[in-house]
Enzyme design. Structure first.
Site, PDB file in Angstrom:
ATOM      1  N   SER A  66       0.806  -1.221   0.000  1.00  0.00           N
ATOM      2  CA  SER A  66       0.000   0.000   0.000  1.00  0.00           C
ATOM      3  C   SER A  66       0.840   1.271   0.000  1.00  0.00           C
ATOM      4  CB  SER A  66      -0.942   0.013   1.211  1.00  0.00           C
ATOM      5  OG  SER A  66      -0.224   0.182   2.415  1.00  0.00           O
ATOM      6  N   LYS A 115       0.703   4.489   6.984  1.00  0.00           N
ATOM      7  CA  LYS A 115       0.095   5.384   5.996  1.00  0.00           C
ATOM      8  C   LYS A 115       0.797   6.740   6.039  1.00  0.00           C
ATOM      9  CE  LYS A 115      -2.905   2.168   5.144  1.00  0.00           C
ATOM     10  NZ  LYS A 115      -2.774   1.359   3.913  1.00  0.00           N
TER      11      LYS A 115
END
Length: 229
Positions: A66, A115
């Site tokens: 990701s 993230k």
């Protein structure tokens, strides 16, 4: 007589060992300490090591795709091992847009995810699918996080703004693989010398810079930083 002499020879080493041990108890103590000393030293330093990783810095292995190509790029056959800074989060230092953080998954608190901070409190974000609203105002005490690879990430576009209390640490340094060791560099427009050919590194840096520009274009800035205290 021969049997007595044979018995005496067999008995002599055993007798001498017993007498030596009784006469020199320090030797037995040294041997015992050699056996238990090393484990005791580990036990002595263990709380210090645990405290260091709990409140200051810790190593983590990055799994998944990701955060590509910033972390675990396709050009590497290894999972990245990185240093995360817990002290800056615990001490209340400002959280800045562009920081890469580890946080508890809002959908499953047993998991830790990595993230990028895209927006902070007071910002308005133009969202991406599957978020139901076209724009979101980030409330006080929250941040908006996204993965660098939008097609392989589960982020705020799924679960919305994230409470600052879920933040665990901030990524500081890549330690493995060795060809990528070093601190994370902010994306900047690459410059090539006149007449020089543009190599893979140049195109990679340009792609990272363009991604950052697109992220910034989706955020209406109300403030540049926020503190989580």
């Amino acid at each position: 007589m021969s049997l007595f002499l044979k018995f005496s020879k067999l008995s002599r080493p055993l007798t001498s060992r017993r007498v030596h041990s009784a006469a020199n108890p320090e030797g037995g103590f040294r041997r015992a300490w050699a056996l238990i000393g090393r484990p005791l030293r580990w036990i002595y330093w263990l709380p210090l090591g645990l405290g260091f990783t709990q409140y200051f810095y810790t190593l983590k292995t990055i799994r998944g795709r990701s955060m590509q190509p910033t972390l675990n790029p396709d050009t590497s056959s290894w999972d990245d091992i990185v240093v995360f800074d817990r002290y800056s989060i615990n001490s209340g230092e400002p959280i800045r847009k562009g920081d890469i953080v580890a946080l508890r998954d809002p959908l499953d608190s047993r998991k830790m995810i990595v993230k990028r901070i895209v927006a902070v409190a007071g910002d308005v974000v133009k969202t991406l699918p599957p978020y139901p609203d076209a724009e979101v105002f980030v409330p006080e005490g929250h941040v908006w996080v996204e993965g660098d690879e939008p097609f392989r990430t589960l982020d705020s576009n799924k679960f919305g703004p994230v409470p600052l209390a879920l933040l665990d640490s901030k990524l500081m340094y890549i330690v493995w693989p060795l060809d990528r060791i070093g601190p994370l560099r902010p994306p900047i427009s690459p410059v090539s010398k006149r007449g020089a050919s543009r190599d893979f590194r140049w195109y990679s840096d340009m792609a990272a810079f363009e991604r950052e520009q697109r992220r910034q274009s989706r955020v209406t800035t109300r403030s540049t930083t926020t503190s989580h205290l």
